[in-house]
Design a protein around this motif. Sequence first.
Motif, mmCIF file in Angstrom:
data_model
loop_
_atom_site.group_PDB
_atom_site.id
_atom_site.type_symbol
_atom_site.label_atom_id
_atom_site.label_comp_id
_atom_site.label_asym_id
_atom_site.label_seq_id
_atom_site.Cartn_x
_atom_site.Cartn_y
_atom_site.Cartn_z
ATOM 1 N N SER A 120 0.850 -1.187 0.000
ATOM 2 C CA SER A 120 0.000 0.000 0.000
ATOM 3 C C SER A 120 0.880 1.230 0.000
ATOM 4 O O SER A 120 2.022 1.193 0.460
ATOM 5 C CB SER A 120 -0.924 0.013 1.229
ATOM 6 N N TYR A 121 0.339 2.308 -0.508
ATOM 7 C CA TYR A 121 1.047 3.578 -0.555
ATOM 8 C C TYR A 121 0.178 4.669 0.063
ATOM 9 O O TYR A 121 -1.050 4.603 0.007
ATOM 10 C CB TYR A 121 1.358 3.991 -1.997
ATOM 11 N N THR A 122 0.833 5.666 0.609
ATOM 12 C CA THR A 122 0.126 6.895 0.952
ATOM 13 C C THR A 122 0.450 7.919 -0.129
ATOM 14 O O THR A 122 1.620 8.144 -0.454
ATOM 15 C CB THR A 122 0.576 7.451 2.323
ATOM 16 N N LEU A 123 -0.596 8.495 -0.698
ATOM 17 C CA LEU A 123 -0.436 9.544 -1.691
ATOM 18 C C LEU A 123 -0.812 10.876 -1.054
ATOM 19 O O LEU A 123 -1.844 10.978 -0.390
ATOM 20 C CB LEU A 123 -1.332 9.288 -2.899
ATOM 21 N N THR A 124 0.014 11.874 -1.265
ATOM 22 C CA THR A 124 -0.237 13.201 -0.708
ATOM 23 C C THR A 124 -0.283 14.218 -1.830
ATOM 24 O O THR A 124 0.666 14.324 -2.618
ATOM 25 C CB THR A 124 0.853 13.594 0.307
ATOM 26 N N ALA A 125 -1.388 14.938 -1.923
ATOM 27 C CA ALA A 125 -1.539 15.998 -2.918
ATOM 28 C C ALA A 125 -1.218 17.340 -2.264
ATOM 29 O O ALA A 125 -1.561 17.574 -1.112
ATOM 30 C CB ALA A 125 -2.956 16.010 -3.467
ATOM 31 N N THR A 126 -0.560 18.200 -3.009
ATOM 32 C CA THR A 126 -0.222 19.541 -2.526
ATOM 33 C C THR A 126 -0.855 20.572 -3.441
ATOM 34 O O THR A 126 -0.584 20.598 -4.643
ATOM 35 C CB THR A 126 1.303 19.749 -2.490
ATOM 36 N N ILE A 127 -1.730 21.401 -2.882
ATOM 37 C CA ILE A 127 -2.389 22.460 -3.647
ATOM 38 C C ILE A 127 -1.449 23.658 -3.747
ATOM 39 O O ILE A 127 -0.773 24.034 -2.788
ATOM 40 C CB ILE A 127 -3.709 22.891 -2.976
ATOM 41 N N MET A 128 -1.423 24.265 -4.923
ATOM 42 C CA MET A 128 -0.628 25.481 -5.122
ATOM 43 C C MET A 128 -1.542 26.616 -5.571
ATOM 44 O O MET A 128 -2.431 26.389 -6.409
ATOM 45 C CB MET A 128 0.467 25.211 -6.154
ATOM 46 N N PRO A 129 -1.386 27.795 -4.993
ATOM 47 C CA PRO A 129 -0.371 28.152 -3.988
ATOM 48 C C PRO A 129 -0.737 27.594 -2.615
ATOM 49 O O PRO A 129 -1.870 27.179 -2.376
ATOM 50 C CB PRO A 129 -0.393 29.681 -3.993
ATOM 51 N N ALA A 130 0.222 27.622 -1.723
ATOM 52 C CA ALA A 130 0.030 27.036 -0.399
ATOM 53 C C ALA A 130 -1.030 27.770 0.409
ATOM 54 O O ALA A 130 -1.633 27.196 1.316
ATOM 55 C CB ALA A 130 1.360 27.024 0.359
ATOM 56 N N ASN A 131 -1.265 29.048 0.081
ATOM 57 C CA ASN A 131 -2.234 29.826 0.856
ATOM 58 C C ASN A 131 -3.628 29.833 0.222
ATOM 59 O O ASN A 131 -4.465 30.674 0.553
ATOM 60 C CB ASN A 131 -1.735 31.262 1.031
ATOM 61 N N ALA A 132 -3.879 28.914 -0.717
ATOM 62 C CA ALA A 132 -5.227 28.805 -1.290
ATOM 63 C C ALA A 132 -6.230 28.534 -0.172
ATOM 64 O O ALA A 132 -6.003 27.673 0.682
ATOM 65 C CB ALA A 132 -5.263 27.695 -2.332
ATOM 66 N N GLU A 133 -7.344 29.251 -0.192
ATOM 67 C CA GLU A 133 -8.272 29.195 0.935
ATOM 68 C C GLU A 133 -8.940 27.834 1.068
ATOM 69 O O GLU A 133 -9.039 27.269 2.146
ATOM 70 C CB GLU A 133 -9.327 30.294 0.784
ATOM 71 N N ASN A 134 -9.407 27.262 -0.046
ATOM 72 C CA ASN A 134 -10.098 25.966 -0.007
ATOM 73 C C ASN A 134 -9.196 24.909 -0.650
ATOM 74 O O ASN A 134 -8.964 24.917 -1.854
ATOM 75 C CB ASN A 134 -11.425 26.054 -0.754
ATOM 76 N N GLN A 135 -8.690 23.982 0.162
ATOM 77 C CA GLN A 135 -7.774 22.964 -0.340
ATOM 78 C C GLN A 135 -8.406 21.577 -0.369
ATOM 79 O O GLN A 135 -7.699 20.563 -0.444
ATOM 80 C CB GLN A 135 -6.493 22.940 0.503
ATOM 81 N N ALA A 136 -9.723 21.507 -0.358
ATOM 82 C CA ALA A 136 -10.406 20.224 -0.420
ATOM 83 C C ALA A 136 -10.254 19.617 -1.812
ATOM 84 O O ALA A 136 -10.236 20.320 -2.823
ATOM 85 C CB ALA A 136 -11.884 20.391 -0.082
#
Length: 352
Positions: A89-105
């Motif tokens: 199994s793997y853990t996948l992590t998504a990163t929203i750009m820019p980092a200060n975006a208000e809604n990161q869902a």
Amino acid sequence: MINELQQHKTSDTVKWVLTLLAFILVGVMLAGIICGWFDKKEQPPEQPVTEETADGSGLLVTPESTNKIRFTAMPLSADGGAEVLSDGSYTLTATIMPANAENQAVDWSVNWVNSSSDWANGKSTADYVNVIPASEGALTATVSCKRAFGEQIKVTVTSRTDNRYSADCLCDYSKKVTGFSITDYAGYNANGFTVSSSLNSYTFDKPSYIFNYTSTTGVITYSDYTVDDNFSNSFNTTITDEYSKYLSEAGLTIQNTSKSSNHFWGGTNFFYFYASVPGGMREVSFCGLTTEQANTAVSIAKQHTDTAVYNWTITCKGTYSTYTHTIPIYFSESSLTAVVTGISLDSSTLMY
């Protein structure tokens, strides 16, 4: 006086014209900057940057990054707090750009790369790979492989506020060995001798088996896969600790307890074997015992038919996975016979 007035008017006109041109130039520059900024916002995502990640199992993941969402992948360890399946199994992590975006869902989805392929047609990705977000809309999810698959699977994470922005992770399955079998071949009269990976042990009931595992007598089976792999096969025969203990108690010293061999040694032939050498025949024993000692070893084996004499192990090693299967080998009493070590007469002469 008239000339001076005329020159003054001309100078004022030139100044106004230059000022107007300057305003026009500044306006054009501002318009270009503003348009360029809007164009940049509407640009499609950059080409993905990929890096393959493997955890030594059949499942391979290749995260892809865009200019708005970035993926990272990490294999889960057994103490990672989540269920670890046989294929990893793997853990996948998504990163929203820019980092200060208000809604990161984000939302997660799984699809075939080519759902119309011969292999994937009519199949559901849910039967092969599943994705479980850490929580509703979470940027982290666990990707698990349920079984081997033969078409690439794509895990997609999409911004919930703007579905134009997403990132994909390609899941591959590397070719794996799933089993092997051996069948009898002409010349060895093994009476249908068969060994398969489903057997946990094998008992020889005849004394004459010496069986070679070769490319013609052995068949290796493989899983479905999207990434091919090459395997190197090795074989090893090792006398079991329990049987070695019985031999030691009888005062027998074993010269070879383990050696690389693609042979299945059966019954008596495990202890006695004759090889052709220049000038005649030479006795050869796996254990390195003399004929007299081999008779003792045979007698011990007859007394302990419930003890495996040796383990036969096949190992298939590839780039992404290694397959190992061990079969304990037992000898029945009917497969063990002592051999003649000499002959004598009670009298060397006769007188009539």
